[in-house]
Design an enzyme around this catalytic site. Structure first.
Site, PDB file in Angstrom:
ATOM      1  N   TYR A 101      25.518  62.022  39.419  1.00  0.00           N
ATOM      2  CA  TYR A 101      24.536  62.321  38.369  1.00  0.00           C
ATOM      3  C   TYR A 101      23.519  63.324  38.878  1.00  0.00           C
ATOM      4  O   TYR A 101      22.983  63.155  39.971  1.00  0.00           O
ATOM      5  CB  TYR A 101      23.806  61.037  37.920  1.00  0.00           C
ATOM      6  CG  TYR A 101      24.119  60.725  36.483  1.00  0.00           C
ATOM      7  CD1 TYR A 101      23.635  61.565  35.481  1.00  0.00           C
ATOM      8  CD2 TYR A 101      24.924  59.648  36.129  1.00  0.00           C
ATOM      9  CE1 TYR A 101      23.951  61.325  34.153  1.00  0.00           C
ATOM     10  CE2 TYR A 101      25.243  59.410  34.800  1.00  0.00           C
ATOM     11  CZ  TYR A 101      24.761  60.256  33.813  1.00  0.00           C
ATOM     12  OH  TYR A 101      25.072  60.026  32.514  1.00  0.00           O
ATOM     13  N   GLU A 159      20.850  65.053  36.704  1.00  0.00           N
ATOM     14  CA  GLU A 159      19.939  65.530  35.650  1.00  0.00           C
ATOM     15  C   GLU A 159      18.839  66.396  36.249  1.00  0.00           C
ATOM     16  O   GLU A 159      18.267  66.060  37.281  1.00  0.00           O
ATOM     17  CB  GLU A 159      19.317  64.339  34.918  1.00  0.00           C
ATOM     18  CG  GLU A 159      20.323  63.678  33.989  1.00  0.00           C
ATOM     19  CD  GLU A 159      19.734  62.499  33.232  1.00  0.00           C
ATOM     20  OE1 GLU A 159      18.672  61.998  33.636  1.00  0.00           O
ATOM     21  OE2 GLU A 159      20.354  62.084  32.240  1.00  0.00           O
ATOM     22  N   ASP A 176      27.608  85.757  21.249  1.00  0.00           N
ATOM     23  CA  ASP A 176      28.484  84.657  21.641  1.00  0.00           C
ATOM     24  C   ASP A 176      29.811  85.273  22.079  1.00  0.00           C
ATOM     25  O   ASP A 176      30.605  85.720  21.250  1.00  0.00           O
ATOM     26  CB  ASP A 176      28.668  83.714  20.448  1.00  0.00           C
ATOM     27  CG  ASP A 176      29.612  82.562  20.752  1.00  0.00           C
ATOM     28  OD1 ASP A 176      30.258  82.584  21.820  1.00  0.00           O
ATOM     29  OD2 ASP A 176      29.708  81.639  19.907  1.00  0.00           O
ATOM     30  N   THR A 203      31.901  80.173  26.221  1.00  0.00           N
ATOM     31  CA  THR A 203      32.698  79.123  26.853  1.00  0.00           C
ATOM     32  C   THR A 203      33.106  79.660  28.226  1.00  0.00           C
ATOM     33  O   THR A 203      32.890  80.832  28.539  1.00  0.00           O
ATOM     34  CB  THR A 203      33.999  78.838  26.074  1.00  0.00           C
ATOM     35  OG1 THR A 203      34.764  80.037  26.039  1.00  0.00           O
ATOM     36  CG2 THR A 203      33.711  78.377  24.651  1.00  0.00           C
ATOM     37  N   LYS A 228      38.192  80.230  28.139  1.00  0.00           N
ATOM     38  CA  LYS A 228      39.065  81.102  27.343  1.00  0.00           C
ATOM     39  C   LYS A 228      39.499  82.283  28.228  1.00  0.00           C
ATOM     40  O   LYS A 228      40.101  82.038  29.270  1.00  0.00           O
ATOM     41  CB  LYS A 228      38.345  81.483  26.055  1.00  0.00           C
ATOM     42  CG  LYS A 228      38.049  80.233  25.192  1.00  0.00           C
ATOM     43  CD  LYS A 228      37.407  80.533  23.849  1.00  0.00           C
ATOM     44  CE  LYS A 228      37.061  79.252  23.109  1.00  0.00           C
ATOM     45  NZ  LYS A 228      36.350  79.506  21.828  1.00  0.00           N
ATOM     46  N   ARG A 284      36.985  73.818  31.273  1.00  0.00           N
ATOM     47  CA  ARG A 284      36.393  73.665  29.929  1.00  0.00           C
ATOM     48  C   ARG A 284      34.900  73.478  30.105  1.00  0.00           C
ATOM     49  O   ARG A 284      34.454  72.492  30.689  1.00  0.00           O
ATOM     50  CB  ARG A 284      36.933  72.428  29.220  1.00  0.00           C
ATOM     51  CG  ARG A 284      38.379  72.479  28.843  1.00  0.00           C
ATOM     52  CD  ARG A 284      38.688  71.521  27.718  1.00  0.00           C
ATOM     53  NE  ARG A 284      38.539  72.200  26.447  1.00  0.00           N
ATOM     54  CZ  ARG A 284      39.413  73.081  25.969  1.00  0.00           C
ATOM     55  NH1 ARG A 284      40.499  73.393  26.638  1.00  0.00           N
ATOM     56  NH2 ARG A 284      39.190  73.659  24.805  1.00  0.00           N
TER      57      ARG A 284
HETATM   58  C1  LIG Z   1      35.507  78.677  21.069  1.00  0.00           C
HETATM   59  C2  LIG Z   1      34.228  79.157  20.525  1.00  0.00           C
HETATM   60  C3  LIG Z   1      33.065  78.373  20.575  1.00  0.00           C
HETATM   61  C4  LIG Z   1      33.071  76.893  20.892  1.00  0.00           C
HETATM   62  O1  LIG Z   1      33.538  76.486  22.035  1.00  0.00           O
HETATM   63  P1  LIG Z   1      33.956  74.948  22.280  1.00  0.00           P
HETATM   64  O2  LIG Z   1      34.080  74.927  23.741  1.00  0.00           O
HETATM   65  O3  LIG Z   1      35.229  74.751  21.542  1.00  0.00           O
HETATM   66  O4  LIG Z   1      32.871  74.083  21.766  1.00  0.00           O
HETATM   67  C5  LIG Z   1      31.870  78.948  20.201  1.00  0.00           C
HETATM   68  N1  LIG Z   1      31.816  80.213  19.758  1.00  0.00           N
HETATM   69  C6  LIG Z   1      32.918  80.981  19.642  1.00  0.00           C
HETATM   70  C7  LIG Z   1      32.786  82.389  19.146  1.00  0.00           C
HETATM   71  C8  LIG Z   1      34.157  80.480  20.003  1.00  0.00           C
HETATM   72  O5  LIG Z   1      35.242  81.232  19.868  1.00  0.00           O
END
Ligand SMILES: *Cc1c(COP(=O)(O)O)cnc(C)c1O
Length: 417
Positions: free
Chosen positions: A53, A55, A199, A225, A228, A234
Site C-alpha cells: 500500500y 497512498e 487524451d 492509457t 494501447k 493496463r
Molecule cells: C481507451 C480510451 C480511454 C479509456 O481507457 P480505459 O483504460 O479503458 O478506461 C479513454 N480515452 C480514450 C480516447 C480511449 O481511447
C-alpha cells in the site's frame, strides 16, 4: 503455509488462462486499443509489488516501507518526463477513464460546462457522452465530424466553444483514423480561455515514437492509457504543465483514488524505458505504415473507409456498401481468426449495438513483427470472409492459414507452449 500454484489451487481459472494464451497466440488481434505487453512488463505486473500500500506520493506517503516503491514511482515519472518532454507526470490513475475523471475533478465543479468529441463521431465515453459520469455530472457539449469528409469539424468546435465557454476542452479520439490537429484545438481553447486536454490513450505510443505529432506545447494537460500503442501494463497517466501539477496530483489522490497499483507503476516505468529505444521508434512508424498498406488493400477490394483512409494505427470500415452489418462481419472475422470490433460510423443509421461498421488497427499485429506482405494477405482474407460471411468452409480454411502465420510471428509476452 501451503502455497501451491494456480493449476492446483484453481484448475478452472488455470484452464481459462491457458486457453486465453492459445487464443492470443493463434488469432490476429486487430482491435486498435489492444496490444501485447512485453514479458518484462508482465513480470512487473505479477510481482510482489502487488502487496504494498502506498497512498500518497514519493516522500509523502501515509504508510511506512516505501523505500523501493518511491524509487520505482520516481523512475516512472522521470522517464515519462524525458520521453514526452513534459513538466510533470502522474502515473497513479487506475486506467484511462479514471485518469479523465481526475482531470475533470482537478478543474471543474459539478454542473460546469465541458466539451469533447461525441461518441458517434469517434470520441470516447469519458469526453462527455450522456451515459458516462462526464455527461451526467457536467454540462457536456459535444462536437463531431463533418458530414462530407468525416474529419473533425473545426468550424463547429470553434462556434460551440465561443457559445458555451467550456472550462475544459477535450481532444483525442477512440475511433478516428486521422491525425489530431493539436495546434488548431489549442488556438480555440486559448480564445475561450478553456484548458485544453489532449487524451492520447490510443496514440501515446505513436507520439512517443514520433509517428504522430505530439500535443506537448499545445495541450496544458495530457491524459492517456498505458496499455494501447504504448505497450505497457493496463493503466493510466496524466502529464501536465508545472502550473497544473498540484491540481492534478490532488485530484488523483486523495481526490479520486486510494493506493496506487505499484506493479502497474513499475510496468509503466519499463514501458517508458522501452519506448525510448530506436526499436520502439521503428515499431511506431511500422504501425502507421501497416495501417496505410492495409487501408490500400481494403480500398482495392472495394471497401468504403471512413475518411477514405488512415494516417494512424486505426481503420474504420463502413460496411453499408457491402450490405453486411458490422456485428455479422466482426463475428465471421473472429471465427476466421481475425479479432476486430463492430463500431458505429459517423452519422450511422443503425443502432450502436448493431452498427454499420467495424474498427480495426495494426498496433498488436505490428508488435508481432508483421509487415506489408502480411498486411496484403490480411486485407484479402478480410475481403474474402466479409464478402461471403456464411461460408464456413472458407472461414475454417482462413482460420488455419492465420494460425500458420501466427506460428511464424509469436506475440511478445505470450508463451507459445
Ligand atoms: C481507451 C480510451 C480511454 C479509456 O481507457 P480505459 O483504460 O479503458 O478506461 C479513454 N480515452 C480514450 C480516447 C480511449 O481511447
Amino acid at each position: 503455509m501451503a502455497d501451491p500454484h494456480l493449476a492446483e489451487v484453481d484448475p478452472e481459472i488455470s484452464k481459462y488462462i491457458a486457453d486465453e494464451v492459445r487464443r492470443q497466440h493463434e488469432k490476429l488481434r486487430l482491435i486498435p486499443s489492444e496490444n501485447y505487453a512485453s514479458t518484462a512488463v508482465m513480470e512487473a505486473c505479477g510481482s510482489v509489488l502487488n502487496n504494498k500500500y502506498s497512498e500518497g506520493y514519493a516522500g509523502r506517503r501515509y504508510y511506512e516501507g516505501q523505500q523501493n516503491i518511491d524509487a520505482i514511482e520516481k523512475l516512472a515519472i522521470e522517464r515519462l518526463k524525458a520521453l514526452f518532454g513534459v513538466d510533470h507526470a502522474n502515473v497513479q490513475p487506475y486506467s484511462g477513464s479514471p485518469a479523465n475523471l481526475a482531470v475533470y475533478f482537478a478543474f471543474c465543479n459539478p454542473g460546469d460546462t465541458i466539451m469533447g468529441m461525441g461518441l458517434p463521431s469517434g470520441g470516447h465515453l469519458t469526453h462527455g457522452w450522456k451515459v458516462s459520469i462526464s455527461g451526467k455530472y457536467f454540462n457536456a457539449i459535444q462536437y463531431g465530424v463533418r458530414r462530407d469528409d468525416h474529419r473533425i469539424d473545426f468550424d463547429q468546435v470553434a462556434s460551440l466553444a465561443r457559445e458555451h465557454k467550456p472550462k475544459v476542452l477535450f481532444c483525442g479520439t477512440t475511433a478516428y483514423s486521422r491525425i489530431v490537429d493539436f495546434p488548431k484545438f489549442a488556438e480555440i481553447a486559448r480564445e475561450v480561455d478553456a484548458i485544453l486536454v489532449a487524451d492520447i490513450a490510443h496514440i501515446s505510443g505513436l507520439v512517443a515514437g514520433g509517428a504522430h505529432p505530439s500535443p506537448v506545447g499545445h495541450a496544458e494537460v495530457i491524459s492517456s492509457t498505458t496499455h494501447k500503442t504504448f505497450r505497457g501494463p493496463r493503466g493510466g497517466m496524466i502529464m501536465c504543465d508545472e502550473k497544473h501539477r498540484k491540481a492534478i496530483d490532488r485530484a488523483v489522490f486523495p481526490g479520486l483514488q486510494g493506493g496506487p497499483h505499484n506493479g502497474t507503476t513499475a510496468g509503466i516505468a519499463i514501458a517508458a524505458k522501452l519506448a525510448m529505444t530506436d526499436e520502439f521508434k521503428s515499431y511506431a512508424h511500422a504501425v502507421v505504415d501497416n495501417s496505410r498498406t492495409l487501408s490500400e488493400v481494403l480500398l482495392s477490394r472495394g471497401f468504403d473507409l471512413v475518411t477514405g483512409g488512415s494516417d494512424n494505427h486505426l481503420i474504420l470500415i463502413d460496411l453499408t456498401s457491402k450490405d453486411v452489418p458490422g456485428k455479422v462481419a466482426a463475428q465471421a472475422l473472429d471465427r476466421a481468426g481475425m479479432v476486430a470490433n463492430y463500431n458505429s460510423v459517423p452519422f450511422d443509421t443503425r443502432k450502436p449495438f448493431d452498427p454499420s461498421g467495424i474498427r480495426l488497427g495494426t498496433p498488436a499485429i505490428t508488435s508481432r513483427g508483421m509487415g506489408s506482405d502480411e498486411m496484403k494477405r490480411l486485407g484479402n482474407w478480410m475481403g474474402d470472409v466479409i464478402e461471403d460471411v456464411e461460408n464456413e468452409t472458407l472461414v475454417t480454411r482462413v482460420a488455419g492459414e492465420i494460425k500458420d502465420l501466427c506460428d511464424q510471428f509469436p506475440a511478445p509476452g505470450v508463451p507459445t507452449k
